[in-house]
Structure formats: C-alpha cells, structure tokens
Design a protein around this motif. Structure first.
Motif, PDB file in Angstrom:
ATOM      1  N   ARG A  37      46.617  31.127  40.624  1.00 43.03           N
ATOM      2  CA  ARG A  37      45.886  31.485  39.403  1.00 43.03           C
ATOM      3  C   ARG A  37      44.455  31.017  39.574  1.00 43.03           C
ATOM      4  NH1 ARG A  37      50.383  28.988  37.215  1.00 43.03           N
ATOM      5  NH2 ARG A  37      49.155  27.177  36.601  1.00 43.03           N
ATOM      6  N   THR A  38      43.526  31.748  38.996  1.00 35.63           N
ATOM      7  CA  THR A  38      42.130  31.369  39.166  1.00 35.63           C
ATOM      8  C   THR A  38      41.885  29.957  38.618  1.00 35.63           C
ATOM      9  OG1 THR A  38      39.846  32.048  38.833  1.00 35.63           O
ATOM     10  CG2 THR A  38      41.337  32.480  37.010  1.00 35.63           C
ATOM     11  N   SER A  57      37.480  30.965  46.146  1.00 34.44           N
ATOM     12  CA  SER A  57      36.404  31.649  45.434  1.00 34.44           C
ATOM     13  C   SER A  57      36.711  33.135  45.295  1.00 34.44           C
ATOM     14  CB  SER A  57      35.074  31.446  46.162  1.00 34.44           C
ATOM     15  OG  SER A  57      35.220  31.751  47.534  1.00 34.44           O
ATOM     16  N   SER A  58      37.841  33.553  45.846  1.00 35.89           N
ATOM     17  CA  SER A  58      38.215  34.962  45.763  1.00 35.89           C
ATOM     18  C   SER A  58      39.089  35.228  44.542  1.00 35.89           C
ATOM     19  CB  SER A  58      38.955  35.375  47.038  1.00 35.89           C
ATOM     20  OG  SER A  58      40.010  34.473  47.306  1.00 35.89           O
ATOM     21  N   SER A  59      39.298  36.509  44.290  1.00 31.94           N
ATOM     22  CA  SER A  59      40.122  36.880  43.137  1.00 31.94           C
ATOM     23  C   SER A  59      41.606  36.680  43.463  1.00 31.94           C
ATOM     24  CB  SER A  59      39.879  38.346  42.784  1.00 31.94           C
ATOM     25  OG  SER A  59      40.907  38.800  41.927  1.00 31.94           O
ATOM     26  N   VAL A 112      28.717  28.083  32.898  1.00 33.17           N
ATOM     27  CA  VAL A 112      27.538  27.377  33.402  1.00 33.17           C
ATOM     28  C   VAL A 112      27.889  26.798  34.772  1.00 33.17           C
ATOM     29  CG1 VAL A 112      25.797  25.622  32.904  1.00 33.17           C
ATOM     30  CG2 VAL A 112      26.995  26.759  30.999  1.00 33.17           C
ATOM     31  N   GLY A 113      27.139  27.225  35.785  1.00 30.46           N
ATOM     32  CA  GLY A 113      27.472  26.776  37.135  1.00 30.46           C
ATOM     33  C   GLY A 113      26.257  26.331  37.910  1.00 30.46           C
ATOM     34  N   ILE A 121      33.813  29.451  40.235  1.00 28.70           N
ATOM     35  CA  ILE A 121      33.346  30.339  39.163  1.00 28.70           C
ATOM     36  C   ILE A 121      33.406  31.800  39.614  1.00 28.70           C
ATOM     37  CG2 ILE A 121      31.224  31.063  37.989  1.00 28.70           C
ATOM     38  CD1 ILE A 121      30.702  28.110  37.399  1.00 28.70           C
ATOM     39  N   ARG A 122      33.167  32.039  40.893  1.00 27.75           N
ATOM     40  CA  ARG A 122      33.246  33.421  41.382  1.00 27.75           C
ATOM     41  C   ARG A 122      34.664  33.965  41.191  1.00 27.75           C
ATOM     42  NH1 ARG A 122      34.184  35.247  46.960  1.00 27.75           N
ATOM     43  NH2 ARG A 122      33.646  37.448  47.139  1.00 27.75           N
ATOM     44  N   SER A 123      35.653  33.123  41.509  1.00 29.63           N
ATOM     45  CA  SER A 123      37.039  33.557  41.340  1.00 29.63           C
ATOM     46  C   SER A 123      37.334  33.837  39.871  1.00 29.63           C
ATOM     47  CB  SER A 123      37.976  32.475  41.869  1.00 29.63           C
ATOM     48  OG  SER A 123      39.305  32.808  41.576  1.00 29.63           O
TER      49      SER A 123
END
Lengths: 273, 351
Positions: A37-38, A57-59, A112-113, A121-123
């Motif tokens: 899970r992300t 960082s991937s989906s 906020v990153g 956060i990308r994921s």
C-alpha cells in the motif's frame, strides 16, 4: 523456512536513474509478485553488505516492478549508489501502515514535501491520481535546496504542472536566473488559503527539520493535529515491531507507522531528532 | 496439581537427561550459571538458592543466530527437545514477557518459537532472597504458581516436585519408581520455606514502597535531572541490557559466508549511542541520560501500555552487573522522592 519475516525475497535492480548529485532511483523487479500500500516501506538488502528501509516511490498499482529513490547518506546507500544494473538484492516487507487513502476521500489533500521526501510522496501522488475524483482537491507544495536538487524533474517541471484537479507549487531555497518558480523555504509558500482547513488532511514528508517547522506552521494555521500525517524516518530494522530501534514512545515506527498523525506522537521526546 | 517427593535430585535429572539435553545451575564463585548436564562429572546436582547470574533468554533468544540466507532461503532447523533446571519465579515471569513479544500477532519470530516450544521447564523455589532481588515489587514471592512443566521445592530431607503442565504430568506418570508420595507434613515444610523467603523479600525491600505506580513515577519525571546525573556514573558497557532477562532488542546485520550471504540476528542494546541513529545523522537519543530514560520508559510505561505488563521482573541482575554502580531500585526511589517533593511544592503554592 516458511513464514520467516527476516528472509528477503530475491529481486534484481533492472534500471538506475540519476535524479540529482546524491540521489538515484533504482528500478527493482522481485522474483515474485510483491504488493504494497502506498506509504508502506520495505527493507532493501544488499546481500552480504546490509539492509535499510525505503518507501517505494512507485505506484502500488504496478506489481511488476518497484522503484526506490535513494539518497547517498550512509553505508548501505553508498554501496547501492555504486551498484550497476543486474545487481541482485533482497526485499522484505511490506511493513507498516501506509497512507489511509480512504480516510482522505472527500477532502482537500494538502501535500508538503522536501528533498528526497518526495520519494514516498510520488507513490502517494500517483495513487491519488488513480482516483482523483474521490478527493476534493490535491494541493502540492514541494521544495528542494536548489533547482538541481529536485528529483523527478521530468514529471515535476512538465506534466505534473498541468494536471486537472492538482494545484502544484515549487520552491527552491536558493535559485539561479533560469528558475521560474518560487524561491525560499517551503514554509514560505504555504498559505492558510491553500485548502479548506476544516475539510483537509495534510501529508508532510521531508528532512526532520523541514517537517518540524512545516508542522508548527500548519498548527498555527489551525489544522487539527489529527489531520497532519507525518512520515517518520527512524532506524527501522526488523520491520515487525520487535528489535526496538525505531521506537517513538510506545510506537514502533515500523509496525504502527511509518505514517503517524501529529497528535499520536507529539507528546513523546525528541520526535524531530 | 499433583505433588510427589524425591530424596535426591540426581536420579530425577538423570532420567530427564535421557530424553533431552539438560542444563543445570552450577555455582561459580558467588554466582550461579547454567551448564550442560553430564552425569559422569558430578555426584549430586546442587539446588540453586536464587536465580542464575545470566538471563534465561539465551535458551530461546541466543546472543547471535543466523536469521536468513541468500540466494537460497534457510531450511527450517530441527531443534532437539531440551530441559532447563533451576529457573526461578522471576525467570518464568521473564519468559512470559518475551513470549508476548516474539509470539505477537501478525509477525511471529520462528526462531524464538522453535526453541521455546522444545523447552522443558523445571523451576525451583528460591531458598533465600538474593542481595539484589526485588521481585516482590512486581508481585514476586520466591516461588512460581504457573509457567513451569515441573517445579522443585527444597525441603529438609529432599524435594517436593509439582506438575505444572501435561508434559510434566506425563513425566511423573511415566516414572513411578522415581517418586514417592508427598504427605501433608512435607507439604507443610515446603509452605513454611515459601513463607520464610517471601517474608525475607519483603523485609529486605521494605524501603521500596512508592506513593504512586511505577509507570506514573517514570511518566511524570521526564524532565527530571536524575537520568543525566545517573548517566555520569554509566560507562556505557551495556551489561544492564545483556543480563536483563526481558531486554530483547536485537540487531540485524548482513555478512558474507564462504558459500552464501547471511543475515544475522544479534542482541543489541538501547544504551548504545548509535542504536537509534539514522544514516542522515539524526538520532533522537544522542544524550546518554536520554537513553537511560528511554530504557525505563520502555520497561515501565510503553511496554505496559502495549502488553499490559511491566517489562521488569525485579531479578536485580542489572544491579549486580552494573560497573558504574547504577541501581535501578535507587533510581526509582529518587524519582518517587522527586515526585512527592513536586506535589508538596505544588500544594504549598496552591495555598
């Protein structure tokens, strides 16, 4: 041995992408389908050398391969940075809770990153995009030291600027003359009007010092502590809430986290150190 | 629970050792330590008066073990049944605590469980209160009611054996020649001994009486200087955590073996400077006093919140082992005193 939580699954680094001087993204394919899970993390082993925790960082929708964006910071990450494609690695996990996306539904999602904190956060961002209609809005405020230090430059400066339902602002602490976005710390581009504070959740991920001051500012804006989701970076090792290294108060970051709401942990000592 | 009588330990233990490896307490200088039992080496087994010097966690949670291998995963290792004689009530209490951690829910530790399930526990009543024993603070009394397969109580001319599990019951049933009946007069002797040790413990620790619960004392003293003051005597040897029967922090590290890569699991200590540090340099407990405080918070506040039980059994091993002279009993007393003082001051201000 079956059910051995210390045994990694064999995997291979199939691609390496340079993100910045100290940061690379490693594309990894596990020998078996690996679901997460992300916001959950995995322990990535360099066989014979060491192990360290990273949030993909991937989906999570991509079950064929995973990506880890890793900053060269310690012994394991330095060795990883010297690896080439084809390197065999191990992955254990996924561990921890991840982001509660269902609880975010119907709300403004304020992200906020900073720096390499954009990796988890990308994921999250990709997962939000998959069901963007579920959220009232997605508002991103990202920062890095200099324009060169931004990771995912191709997405950030390109397609992510033009997504429907996404409001994105970038800032660099120090900029050059070509920089067309904001200059200053990420706290400078946060505004009380960015989202509806009464109906929003905030996700914060970045270096500890940035997370600390962003959290203080969010609290000042009036966000309830329970709406501020912090990705805590601690020394997660076993991943299963036993070895003790990652404790924040009674919590094991590896098992009860790594995502905590501020109200869960704010009473404990030295959470930002 | 059935009770029986034996006049000597050796025939009883010899029978045990026929079916499994057996570890027995042996006196070395003023301490007791566990040794592998070899009937040819000794005429009679000594009955340890108090707990051993080293913790019993070693039997199920060894100081170092292989936890994973590459590229081929580990084969499940066959653990032979083994028996340990001479565990005390505090030791059984510590096993209960470690069971909570390593058997917990979603992620069980297969290595701990494999050993734990093969362990035949023969406990024994304490025959005195040791120098540093303070188990009565955690409900201890010098003898166990639960948690053993067989329990041994020393009396004047022999020993009373009590069964505590199906395995223990079966052993007694299978060896009728070893055991005699235990008449009430002998049981009365046992109870007298038990009452005497319990009283000894209480008298010894008469000054260990607190005005609040230990969890409240520690919780309320997070801004106290006591931890930093204690830290001045601490030489960071980590002995307190090694000898502690409930401390269970461990460290996973990777290493190269001749024909495979290994992931090892090794005891660690939260008293170590780099313990909680991360690669980026952050470390929530760089200061030694903060590490001492965290250890007590974990033992008496966090563990209690999580598992409903204190992570200390009052065995006093850390007191014996501490090269810097830190005595957990004294630390608790100081913190309690401070808390009382604070209350008095607040009351006076309120007036």
């Amino acid at each position: 041995m079956k059910n051995n939580p210390y045994q990694p699954l064999n995997a291979e680094i199939v691609d390496i992408i340079d993100e910045s001087a100290l940061i690379k993204t490693f594309v990894v394919t596990p020998d078996e389908t690996f679901r997460f899970r992300t916001g959950q993390f995995v322990e990535l082993t360099l066989p014979g050398e060491g192990e360290a925790p990273f949030t993909p960082s991937s989906s999570p929708a991509d079950t064929e391969k995973m990506e880890f964006t890793i900053m060269k910071a310690g012994s394991v990450t330095s060795l990883l940075h010297n690896c080439d494609k084809g390197q065999k690695v191990g992955i254990r996990g996924p561990f921890g809770n991840g982001y509660p996306l269902d609880d975010f539904a119907g709300k403004d999602v304020y992200i906020v990153g900073g720096g390499v904190g954009l990796a988890p956060i990308r994921s999250l961002f990709l997962s939000l995009l998959d069901r963007i209609k579920d959220f009232n809005s997605v508002v991103c405020r990202f920062g890095a030291k200099t324009p060169k230090d931004f990771i995912y430059k191709d997405s950030l400066f390109g397609p992510w600027q033009k997504l429907d339902g996404v409001d994105m602002k970038l800032t660099a602490d120090e900029a050059d003359s070509n920089w067309e976005y904001n200059v200053g710390l990420v706290t400078n581009i946060l505004s009380e009007d960015d989202v509806d504070i009464k109906n929003a959740v905030v996700v914060v991920c970045g270096p500890p010092i940035m997370m600390k001051f962003v959290t203080f500012q969010l609290v000042e804006f009036g966000f309830p502590d329970s709406a501020i989701y912090l990705s805590m970076e601690k020394n997660m090792s076993c991943g299963i809430g036993k070895c003790g290294h990652c404790m924040i108060g009674k919590y094991y970051v590896c098992k009860d986290g790594p995502v905590f709401t501020y109200d869960q942990i704010k009473a404990y000592p030295n959470i930002w150190d | 629970m059935e009770t029986v009588f034996i006049s000597k330990l050796k025939p009883f233990l010899e029978e045990i050792s026929k079916k499994s490896d057996l570890y027995i307490p042996v006196k070395k200088a003023e301490h007791w330590t566990f040794n592998r039992y070899n009937p040819d080496e000794i005429d009679e087994v000594e009955f340890n008066s108090i707990r051993t010097c080293l913790p019993v966690k070693e039997f199920s949670f060894p100081p170092r073990e292989l936890a994973a291998a590459f590229p081929e995963p580990l084969e499940a290792k066959q653990i032979k049944p083994f028996a340990v004689f001479g565990l005390k009530e505090c030791d059984l209490h510590s096993i209960e605590i470690l069971d909570k951690v390593f058997y917990e829910g979603e992620f069980q530790d297969p290595f701990y469980i494999a050993r734990r399930e093969k362990m035949f526990i023969i406990s024994g009543d304490c025959t005195q209160a040791g120098q540093s024993c303070f188990c009565n603070l955690f409900g201890g009394k010098g003898f166990a009611d639960l948690g053993f397969d067989l329990n041994v109580s020393k009396i004047k001319d022999g020993f009373i054996i009590t069964e505590g599990s199906q395995k223990g019951k079966r052993f007694i049933g299978d060896n009728p020649d070893l055991f005699a009946d235990a008449p009430d007069t002998l049981l009365a002797q046992r109870d007298e001994n038990r009452a005497r040790v319990k009283k000894e413990l209480e008298e010894k620790n008469a000054d260990l009486k607190f005005t609040s619960k230990i969890s409240e004392i520690i919780q309320g003293s997070q801004d106290s200087d006591v931890f930093d003051i204690e830290a001045q005597n601490c030489i960071e040897c980590q002995a307190c955590t090694r000898v502690c029967p409930t401390c269970h922090c461990f460290y996973l590290y990777d290493t190269k073996k001749p024909d495979y890569f290994a992931k090892m699991k090794m005891w660690d200590s939260c008293m170590r400077m780099a313990y909680a540090g991360v690669a980026g340099g952050a470390n929530p407990r760089k200061v030694l006093g903060d590490r001492i405080k965290h250890r007590l918070l974990h033992k008496f506040v966090y563990f209690l919140e999580r598992y409903g039980i204190d992570m200390c059994v009052g065995c006093g091993r850390c007191v014996d082992a501490d090269a810097g002279g830190i005595d957990i009993r004294e630390v608790l007393k100081k913190l309690d005193e401070e808390k009382k003082q604070k209350k008095t001051n607040q009351a006076e201000i309120a007036k």
